[in-house]
Design an enzyme around this catalytic site. Structure first.
Site, mmCIF file in Angstrom:
data_model
loop_
_atom_site.group_PDB
_atom_site.id
_atom_site.type_symbol
_atom_site.label_atom_id
_atom_site.label_comp_id
_atom_site.label_asym_id
_atom_site.label_seq_id
_atom_site.Cartn_x
_atom_site.Cartn_y
_atom_site.Cartn_z
ATOM 1 N N SER A 69 0.826 -1.212 0.000
ATOM 2 C CA SER A 69 0.000 0.000 0.000
ATOM 3 C C SER A 69 0.858 1.260 0.000
ATOM 4 O O SER A 69 1.993 1.266 0.486
ATOM 5 C CB SER A 69 -0.907 0.031 1.231
ATOM 6 O OG SER A 69 -1.696 -1.125 1.299
HETATM 7 N N1 SAH Z 1 -1.069 -4.782 3.881
HETATM 8 C C1 SAH Z 1 -0.329 -5.049 2.685
HETATM 9 C C2 SAH Z 1 -1.099 -4.614 1.442
HETATM 10 C C3 SAH Z 1 -1.244 -5.763 0.537
HETATM 11 S S1 SAH Z 1 -2.444 -5.600 -0.752
HETATM 12 C C4 SAH Z 1 1.058 -4.421 2.721
HETATM 13 O O1 SAH Z 1 1.328 -3.639 3.645
HETATM 14 O O2 SAH Z 1 1.884 -4.732 1.867
HETATM 15 C C5 SAH Z 1 -3.729 -6.652 -0.161
HETATM 16 C C6 SAH Z 1 -3.378 -8.088 0.155
HETATM 17 O O3 SAH Z 1 -4.588 -8.744 0.489
HETATM 18 C C7 SAH Z 1 -2.774 -8.883 -0.998
HETATM 19 O O4 SAH Z 1 -1.548 -9.420 -0.601
HETATM 20 C C8 SAH Z 1 -3.797 -9.974 -1.258
HETATM 21 O O5 SAH Z 1 -3.222 -11.216 -1.647
HETATM 22 C C9 SAH Z 1 -4.480 -10.088 0.087
HETATM 23 N N2 SAH Z 1 -5.807 -10.678 0.051
HETATM 24 C C10 SAH Z 1 -6.763 -10.524 -0.887
HETATM 25 N N3 SAH Z 1 -7.849 -11.240 -0.561
HETATM 26 C C11 SAH Z 1 -7.560 -11.885 0.613
HETATM 27 C C12 SAH Z 1 -8.284 -12.786 1.446
HETATM 28 N N4 SAH Z 1 -9.514 -13.197 1.154
HETATM 29 N N5 SAH Z 1 -7.675 -13.231 2.578
HETATM 30 C C13 SAH Z 1 -6.417 -12.847 2.896
HETATM 31 N N6 SAH Z 1 -5.691 -11.985 2.135
HETATM 32 C C14 SAH Z 1 -6.257 -11.518 1.014
#
Ligand code: SAH
Length: 219
Positions: A69
Protein backbone atom coordinates in the site's frame (compact mmCIF):
# COMPACT_ATOMS: atom_id res chain seq x y z
CA UNK A 1 28.95 -3.09 5.40
CA UNK A 2 30.25 -2.10 1.97
CA UNK A 3 30.19 1.32 0.35
CA UNK A 4 27.01 0.72 -1.57
CA UNK A 5 24.93 -0.37 1.43
CA UNK A 6 26.28 2.60 3.41
CA UNK A 7 25.18 4.79 0.53
CA UNK A 8 21.64 3.43 0.63
CA UNK A 9 21.53 3.99 4.40
CA UNK A 10 22.39 7.66 4.06
CA UNK A 11 20.04 8.29 1.17
CA UNK A 12 17.21 6.53 2.90
CA UNK A 13 17.45 8.75 6.02
CA UNK A 14 16.94 11.84 3.87
CA UNK A 15 14.29 10.23 1.72
CA UNK A 16 12.48 8.97 4.83
CA UNK A 17 12.36 12.50 6.24
CA UNK A 18 11.03 13.69 2.89
CA UNK A 19 8.31 11.02 2.95
CA UNK A 20 7.25 12.06 6.46
CA UNK A 21 7.18 15.73 5.40
CA UNK A 22 4.93 14.81 2.51
CA UNK A 23 2.57 12.80 4.72
CA UNK A 24 2.33 15.84 7.02
CA UNK A 25 1.45 18.04 4.02
CA UNK A 26 -1.22 15.52 3.06
CA UNK A 27 -2.82 15.96 6.47
CA UNK A 28 -1.40 13.21 8.68
CA UNK A 29 -1.11 14.73 12.15
CA UNK A 30 -0.51 11.72 14.39
CA UNK A 31 3.14 12.08 15.47
CA UNK A 32 3.38 8.51 16.78
CA UNK A 33 2.27 7.19 13.38
CA UNK A 34 4.68 9.49 11.53
CA UNK A 35 7.56 8.36 13.77
CA UNK A 36 6.84 4.70 13.13
CA UNK A 37 6.68 5.29 9.38
CA UNK A 38 10.03 7.09 9.54
CA UNK A 39 11.56 4.17 11.45
CA UNK A 40 10.09 1.25 9.50
CA UNK A 41 12.46 0.12 6.71
CA UNK A 42 9.97 0.01 3.81
CA UNK A 43 12.79 -0.84 1.41
CA UNK A 44 13.01 -4.28 3.05
CA UNK A 45 9.37 -4.97 2.14
CA UNK A 46 9.81 -4.64 -1.63
CA UNK A 47 11.96 -6.35 -4.21
CA UNK A 48 15.55 -5.11 -4.29
CA UNK A 49 14.99 -3.71 -7.79
CA UNK A 50 12.34 -1.34 -6.35
CA UNK A 51 14.18 -0.46 -3.12
CA UNK A 52 15.25 2.96 -4.44
CA UNK A 53 11.56 3.90 -4.76
CA UNK A 54 10.51 2.56 -1.38
CA UNK A 55 10.20 6.01 0.26
CA UNK A 56 8.08 7.51 -2.50
CA UNK A 57 4.47 7.97 -1.48
CA UNK A 58 3.24 5.37 -3.91
CA UNK A 59 2.00 1.78 -4.02
CA UNK A 60 4.51 -0.64 -5.56
CA UNK A 61 4.09 -4.12 -7.05
CA UNK A 62 4.98 -7.11 -4.84
CA UNK A 63 4.15 -9.85 -7.35
CA UNK A 64 1.08 -12.09 -7.63
CA UNK A 65 -0.91 -9.07 -8.90
CA UNK A 66 -0.67 -7.45 -5.47
CA UNK A 67 0.83 -4.23 -4.16
CA UNK A 68 2.37 -2.81 -1.01
CA UNK A 69 0.00 0.00 0.00
CA UNK A 70 0.89 3.65 -0.50
CA UNK A 71 2.46 5.10 2.70
CA UNK A 72 -0.30 7.75 2.91
CA UNK A 73 -2.93 5.01 2.98
CA UNK A 74 -0.94 3.06 5.60
CA UNK A 75 -0.75 6.24 7.69
CA UNK A 76 -4.52 6.87 7.42
CA UNK A 77 -5.37 3.25 8.26
CA UNK A 78 -2.90 3.11 11.15
CA UNK A 79 -4.23 6.38 12.56
CA UNK A 80 -7.79 5.01 12.44
CA UNK A 81 -6.67 1.75 14.07
CA UNK A 82 -4.64 3.19 16.96
CA UNK A 83 -7.15 5.91 17.89
CA UNK A 84 -9.08 3.48 20.09
CA UNK A 85 -5.88 2.12 21.71
CA UNK A 86 -6.42 -1.54 20.73
CA UNK A 87 -4.47 -4.34 22.43
CA UNK A 88 -5.17 -6.98 19.83
CA UNK A 89 -5.54 -6.32 16.10
CA UNK A 90 -6.26 -8.57 13.12
CA UNK A 91 -5.12 -7.52 9.64
CA UNK A 92 -6.63 -9.15 6.55
CA UNK A 93 -4.17 -9.02 3.63
CA UNK A 94 -0.58 -9.30 4.91
CA UNK A 95 0.87 -8.66 1.44
CA UNK A 96 4.46 -7.52 1.93
CA UNK A 97 3.99 -7.31 5.71
CA UNK A 98 4.66 -3.55 5.83
CA UNK A 99 1.32 -2.48 7.34
CA UNK A 100 1.60 -5.24 9.97
CA UNK A 101 5.16 -4.13 10.81
CA UNK A 102 3.98 -0.52 11.26
CA UNK A 103 1.15 -1.69 13.53
CA UNK A 104 3.48 -3.93 15.55
CA UNK A 105 5.30 -0.84 16.85
CA UNK A 106 2.06 0.63 18.18
CA UNK A 107 -0.09 -2.35 19.21
CA UNK A 108 0.88 -5.15 21.65
CA UNK A 109 -0.37 -8.04 19.49
CA UNK A 110 -0.93 -8.16 15.73
CA UNK A 111 -2.46 -11.10 13.85
CA UNK A 112 -2.31 -11.02 10.07
CA UNK A 113 -3.64 -13.36 7.38
CA UNK A 114 -2.79 -13.69 3.69
CA UNK A 115 -4.26 -15.99 1.08
CA UNK A 116 -1.34 -15.98 -1.38
CA UNK A 117 0.97 -18.53 0.21
CA UNK A 118 4.35 -17.27 -1.09
CA UNK A 119 3.52 -13.76 0.15
CA UNK A 120 2.59 -15.16 3.57
CA UNK A 121 5.87 -17.10 3.73
CA UNK A 122 7.97 -14.10 2.65
CA UNK A 123 6.27 -11.75 5.12
CA UNK A 124 6.86 -14.21 7.96
CA UNK A 125 10.58 -14.28 7.07
CA UNK A 126 10.69 -10.47 7.15
CA UNK A 127 9.04 -10.35 10.58
CA UNK A 128 11.59 -12.85 11.87
CA UNK A 129 14.51 -10.95 10.35
CA UNK A 130 13.30 -7.70 11.90
CA UNK A 131 12.66 -9.32 15.28
CA UNK A 132 8.95 -8.46 15.24
CA UNK A 133 7.84 -11.16 17.65
CA UNK A 134 4.41 -9.71 18.40
CA UNK A 135 3.10 -10.51 14.89
CA UNK A 136 1.48 -13.86 14.16
CA UNK A 137 1.14 -14.42 10.41
CA UNK A 138 -1.16 -17.07 8.96
CA UNK A 139 -1.85 -18.38 5.49
CA UNK A 140 -5.65 -18.47 5.20
CA UNK A 141 -8.71 -16.86 3.67
CA UNK A 142 -9.32 -13.63 5.51
CA UNK A 143 -12.99 -13.42 4.57
CA UNK A 144 -13.37 -16.02 7.34
CA UNK A 145 -11.44 -13.81 9.76
CA UNK A 146 -9.23 -15.76 12.18
CA UNK A 147 -11.70 -17.39 14.57
CA UNK A 148 -9.10 -19.16 16.72
CA UNK A 149 -7.92 -15.93 18.34
CA UNK A 150 -11.15 -13.86 18.24
CA UNK A 151 -12.42 -11.48 19.47
CA UNK A 152 -10.28 -8.57 18.26
CA UNK A 153 -10.31 -4.95 19.42
CA UNK A 154 -9.75 -3.89 15.82
CA UNK A 155 -9.83 -5.67 12.47
CA UNK A 156 -8.46 -3.92 9.39
CA UNK A 157 -8.74 -5.10 5.83
CA UNK A 158 -6.10 -3.94 3.36
CA UNK A 159 -8.07 -5.22 0.36
CA UNK A 160 -11.47 -3.87 -0.67
CA UNK A 161 -14.70 -5.77 -0.03
CA UNK A 162 -17.85 -5.37 -2.12
CA UNK A 163 -19.79 -6.59 0.88
CA UNK A 164 -18.46 -6.68 4.45
CA UNK A 165 -17.72 -10.34 5.31
CA UNK A 166 -20.04 -11.26 8.22
CA UNK A 167 -17.25 -13.27 9.94
CA UNK A 168 -15.32 -10.05 10.47
CA UNK A 169 -18.25 -8.40 12.25
CA UNK A 170 -18.75 -11.51 14.39
CA UNK A 171 -15.10 -11.54 15.47
CA UNK A 172 -15.10 -7.94 16.74
CA UNK A 173 -15.03 -7.43 20.48
CA UNK A 174 -18.64 -6.75 21.59
CA UNK A 175 -17.35 -3.86 23.72
CA UNK A 176 -16.40 -1.26 21.14
CA UNK A 177 -14.59 -3.49 18.63
CA UNK A 178 -13.87 -1.67 15.35
CA UNK A 179 -13.58 -2.81 11.76
CA UNK A 180 -11.62 -0.56 9.36
CA UNK A 181 -12.43 -1.63 5.80
CA UNK A 182 -12.48 -0.21 2.27
CA UNK A 183 -15.90 -1.02 0.81
CA UNK A 184 -16.87 -0.77 -2.86
CA UNK A 185 -16.21 -2.04 -6.36
CA UNK A 186 -13.00 -2.23 -8.37
CA UNK A 187 -12.76 1.42 -9.39
CA UNK A 188 -13.38 3.25 -6.16
CA UNK A 189 -14.08 2.50 -2.55
CA UNK A 190 -14.87 4.34 0.63
CA UNK A 191 -12.95 3.66 3.81
CA UNK A 192 -15.47 2.67 6.48
CA UNK A 193 -15.20 2.21 10.22
CA UNK A 194 -17.81 -0.06 11.81
CA UNK A 195 -18.00 0.02 15.62
CA UNK A 196 -19.64 -2.81 17.52
CA UNK A 197 -21.46 -2.47 20.80
CA UNK A 198 -23.17 -5.76 21.64
CA UNK A 199 -25.45 -6.46 18.72
CA UNK A 200 -25.40 -2.88 17.50
CA UNK A 201 -23.07 -1.94 14.59
CA UNK A 202 -22.50 1.72 13.80
CA UNK A 203 -20.93 2.88 10.51
CA UNK A 204 -18.83 5.93 9.77
CA UNK A 205 -17.61 6.82 6.29
CA UNK A 206 -14.13 8.22 5.79
CA UNK A 207 -12.32 9.16 2.60
CA UNK A 208 -12.39 7.57 -0.84
CA UNK A 209 -9.55 5.12 -1.39
CA UNK A 210 -8.32 2.60 -3.95
CA UNK A 211 -7.34 -0.90 -2.85
CA UNK A 212 -6.93 -4.22 -4.63
CA UNK A 213 -10.04 -6.39 -4.25
CA UNK A 214 -10.49 -8.86 -1.42
CA UNK A 215 -10.41 -12.27 -3.07
CA UNK A 216 -13.12 -14.69 -2.14
CA UNK A 217 -13.66 -18.37 -2.74
CA UNK A 218 -11.27 -21.27 -2.52
CA UNK A 219 -7.59 -20.73 -1.98
N1 SAH B 1 -1.07 -4.78 3.88
C1 SAH B 1 -0.33 -5.05 2.69
C2 SAH B 1 -1.10 -4.61 1.44
C3 SAH B 1 -1.24 -5.76 0.54
S1 SAH B 1 -2.44 -5.60 -0.75
C4 SAH B 1 1.06 -4.42 2.72
O1 SAH B 1 1.33 -3.64 3.65
O2 SAH B 1 1.88 -4.73 1.87
C5 SAH B 1 -3.73 -6.65 -0.16
C6 SAH B 1 -3.38 -8.09 0.16
O3 SAH B 1 -4.59 -8.74 0.49
C7 SAH B 1 -2.77 -8.88 -1.00
O4 SAH B 1 -1.55 -9.42 -0.60
C8 SAH B 1 -3.80 -9.97 -1.26
O5 SAH B 1 -3.22 -11.22 -1.65
C9 SAH B 1 -4.48 -10.09 0.09
N2 SAH B 1 -5.81 -10.68 0.05
C10 SAH B 1 -6.76 -10.52 -0.89
N3 SAH B 1 -7.85 -11.24 -0.56
C11 SAH B 1 -7.56 -11.88 0.61
C12 SAH B 1 -8.28 -12.79 1.45
N4 SAH B 1 -9.51 -13.20 1.15
N5 SAH B 1 -7.67 -13.23 2.58
C13 SAH B 1 -6.42 -12.85 2.90
N6 SAH B 1 -5.69 -11.98 2.14
C14 SAH B 1 -6.26 -11.52 1.01
Amino acid sequence: MNASTRGIGMTSQRTRDRLVARLREEGIRNEAVLDVIRNTPRHLFVDEALASRAYEDTALPIGYNQTISQPYVVAVMTDLVVRANPQKVLEIGTGSGYQAAVLASLVPKVYTVERVEPLAVQARQRFRMLGLRNIRASYSDGTEGLPDFAPYDTILTTAAAEIIPPALLEQLSPEGGRLVIPVGGRERQVLMVVTRNGDCFEQEHHEDVIFVPLLTGQI
